[in-house]
Write an enzyme that holds these catalytic residues in place. Structure first.
Site, short mmCIF file in Angstrom:
data_model
loop_
_atom_site.label_atom_id
_atom_site.label_comp_id
_atom_site.label_asym_id
_atom_site.label_seq_id
_atom_site.Cartn_x
_atom_site.Cartn_y
_atom_site.Cartn_z
N ASN A 9 -25.28 -4.30 -40.27
CA ASN A 9 -26.09 -5.32 -39.65
C ASN A 9 -26.13 -5.01 -38.17
O ASN A 9 -25.23 -5.22 -37.48
CB ASN A 9 -25.41 -6.63 -39.64
CG ASN A 9 -25.94 -7.92 -39.02
OD1 ASN A 9 -27.13 -7.70 -38.57
ND2 ASN A 9 -25.53 -9.02 -39.12
N LYS A 11 -28.31 -6.31 -35.97
CA LYS A 11 -28.37 -7.60 -35.22
C LYS A 11 -29.59 -7.12 -34.42
O LYS A 11 -30.28 -6.49 -34.71
CB LYS A 11 -27.16 -8.13 -34.39
CG LYS A 11 -25.93 -8.33 -35.36
CD LYS A 11 -24.84 -8.98 -34.76
CE LYS A 11 -23.74 -9.13 -35.98
NZ LYS A 11 -22.57 -9.74 -35.42
N HIS A 94 -26.34 -15.69 -42.13
CA HIS A 94 -25.62 -15.31 -41.11
C HIS A 94 -25.22 -16.58 -40.17
O HIS A 94 -25.98 -17.01 -39.74
CB HIS A 94 -26.30 -14.07 -40.46
CG HIS A 94 -25.10 -13.14 -39.64
ND1 HIS A 94 -24.64 -13.71 -38.62
CD2 HIS A 94 -24.23 -12.40 -39.97
CE1 HIS A 94 -23.71 -13.09 -37.92
NE2 HIS A 94 -23.53 -12.16 -38.92
N GLU A 96 -24.57 -16.31 -37.12
CA GLU A 96 -25.48 -16.50 -35.91
C GLU A 96 -26.65 -17.29 -36.11
O GLU A 96 -27.29 -17.70 -35.19
CB GLU A 96 -25.55 -15.03 -35.39
CG GLU A 96 -24.60 -14.65 -34.67
CD GLU A 96 -24.16 -12.85 -34.86
OE1 GLU A 96 -25.16 -12.13 -35.02
OE2 GLU A 96 -23.14 -12.35 -34.60
N GLU A 164 -17.57 -14.06 -44.17
CA GLU A 164 -17.50 -13.69 -42.74
C GLU A 164 -16.78 -14.88 -42.08
O GLU A 164 -17.57 -15.86 -41.66
CB GLU A 164 -18.93 -13.47 -42.15
CG GLU A 164 -19.49 -12.23 -42.93
CD GLU A 164 -20.37 -11.46 -41.98
OE1 GLU A 164 -20.31 -10.18 -41.64
OE2 GLU A 164 -21.17 -12.20 -41.38
N GLY A 170 -17.62 -10.39 -34.24
CA GLY A 170 -17.76 -9.91 -33.10
C GLY A 170 -16.59 -10.15 -31.89
O GLY A 170 -16.87 -9.98 -30.84
N SER A 210 -15.42 -7.86 -37.49
CA SER A 210 -14.60 -6.86 -36.84
C SER A 210 -14.07 -5.86 -37.48
O SER A 210 -13.11 -5.44 -37.56
CB SER A 210 -13.76 -7.61 -35.84
OG SER A 210 -14.11 -8.54 -35.09
#
Ligand code: PGA
Length: 254
Positions: A9, A11, A94, A96, A164, A170, A210
Site C-alpha cells: 500500500n 499510500k 483503510h 486512514e 490492521e 506507520g 509496521s
C-alpha cells in the site's frame, strides 16, 4: 492451502516516474516467486502507466480507494468501472480513510458492494484503536466493522481481509505475531458465522501495521495469517522483496 498474499500500500507516495522506477527495480526478482500472490497499490495517477509496465506480469495491481457510484457528478472521484479497466484489487476501509476522511461502516459497505459488482477484489481493512485494545474492546470493534462492511453481501467472492490494528500502522511498533494471529483467528470465526466453515477456511486474512523485513517471518509463521498489507516498507524495493521472499520460505517450508 490458502495462497499467501503480500500487497504494498504505497499510500500518497510516489510520482508517476517514481512509481515506474520502484516497480522496475523489483519486478524481475518478484516475478521469480510464484508461490506468493504479489500486489502493488500505487496512487490512482500511476495505475495506467504501471499497468503497462506490468503487462504479462504475475504481479497484480490494486487501487487504494474508490467511489461507490458507477459514474456521475462526483467531482474528483474515481469509479469502480474506471478501476476495473486498470486493476484487479482495491483497498477499502483503510484506517486512514476512516480517520481523515470520515469513512464509516455504511459508506464502506457501499464501496464493498460496488467493488464486487465491478469484478474487483476488495482488500477490506479492519482494526481497533489503541484505547479500544487497552479497554478490551478489540473483538467488539472488529466484529462491528466486519458486520457493517459485509452487510447484505451474500457472496464476498475473493475478498481479502486485512487486520490492521490502528496503533501499529506507520508506528514502527507492530503487533506481535501471537497478538495478530489471535485476532485474525477470531475474524476467521466471524466469517464462519456469517457465511460458513468453507468460506472461513478459504478467505485470506492479512496482517498490516509496521511489517518490515525484520518481523515478516514472525507473522508468516502464524497459522491464521495469510500474508501482509505493507505500507512504509513497500516503498523500498529491497525491503518489499525480502518480505515476499520470507513469506515464500516460511509458508512453504513443510
Ligand atoms: P505501515 O502501513 O506498514 O506503514 O504500518 C500499513 C498500512 O497502513 O496498510
Amino acid at each position: 492451502m490458502r495462497v499467501p498474499m503480500i500487497a504494498g500500500n504505497w499510500k500518497m507516495n510516489t510520482t508517476v516516474s517514481e512509481a515506474l522506477d520502484l516497480v522496475s527495480a523489483m519486478k524481475g526478482e518478484l516475478e521469480k516467486i510464484n508461490s506468493v500472490e504479489i500486489a502493488v497499490c500505487p496512487p490512482f495517477v500511476s495505475l495506467a502507466p504501471v499497468k503497462e509496465l506490468l503487462r504479462d506480469s504475475s504481479i497484480k495491481l490494486g487501487a487504494q480507494n474508490l467511489h461507490f457510484a458507477e459514474k456521475g457528478a462526483y467531482t474528483g472521484e474515481i469509479s469502480p468501472l474506471m478501476l476495473a479497466e486498470l486493476c484487479e484489487l482495491v483497498i477499502i476501509g483503510h484506517s486512514e480513510r476512516r480517520q481523515y476522511f470520515g469513512e464509516k461502516g455504511d459508506l464502506i459497505n457501499k464501496k464493498m458492494v460496488a467493488a464486487l459488482n465491478a469484478g474487483l477484489t476488495p482488500i477490506l481493512c479492519i482494526g481497533e484503536q489503541l484505547e479500544e485494545r487497552e479497554g478490551g474492546k478489540t473483538e467488539e470493534v472488529v466484529s462491528a466493522q466486519l458486520r457493517e462492511a459485509l452487510a447484505g453481501i451474500e457472496d464476498p467472492k475473493a475478498t481479502v481481509l486485512a487486520y490492521e490494528p490502528v496503533w501499529a500502522i506507520g508506528a514502527g511498533k507492530a503487533a506481535t505475531g501471537g497478538q495478530a494471529n489471535e485476532t485474525i483467528a477470531f475474524i476467521r470465526q466471524l466469517i464462519a458465522g456469517a457465511y460458513n466453515d468453507k468460506k472461513a477456511r478459504e478467505i485470506r486474512i492479512l496482517y498490516g501495521g509496521s511489517v518490515t523485513s525484520a518481523n515478516a517471518a514472525e507473522f508468516m509463521q502464524q497459522p491464521d495469517i495469510d500474508g501482509a498489507l505493507v505500507g512504509g516498507a513497500s516503498l523500498k524495493h529491497k525491503e518489499f522483496l525480502s518480505i515476499v521472499n520470507q513469506t515464500a520460505i516460511v509458508k512453504y517450508k513443510k
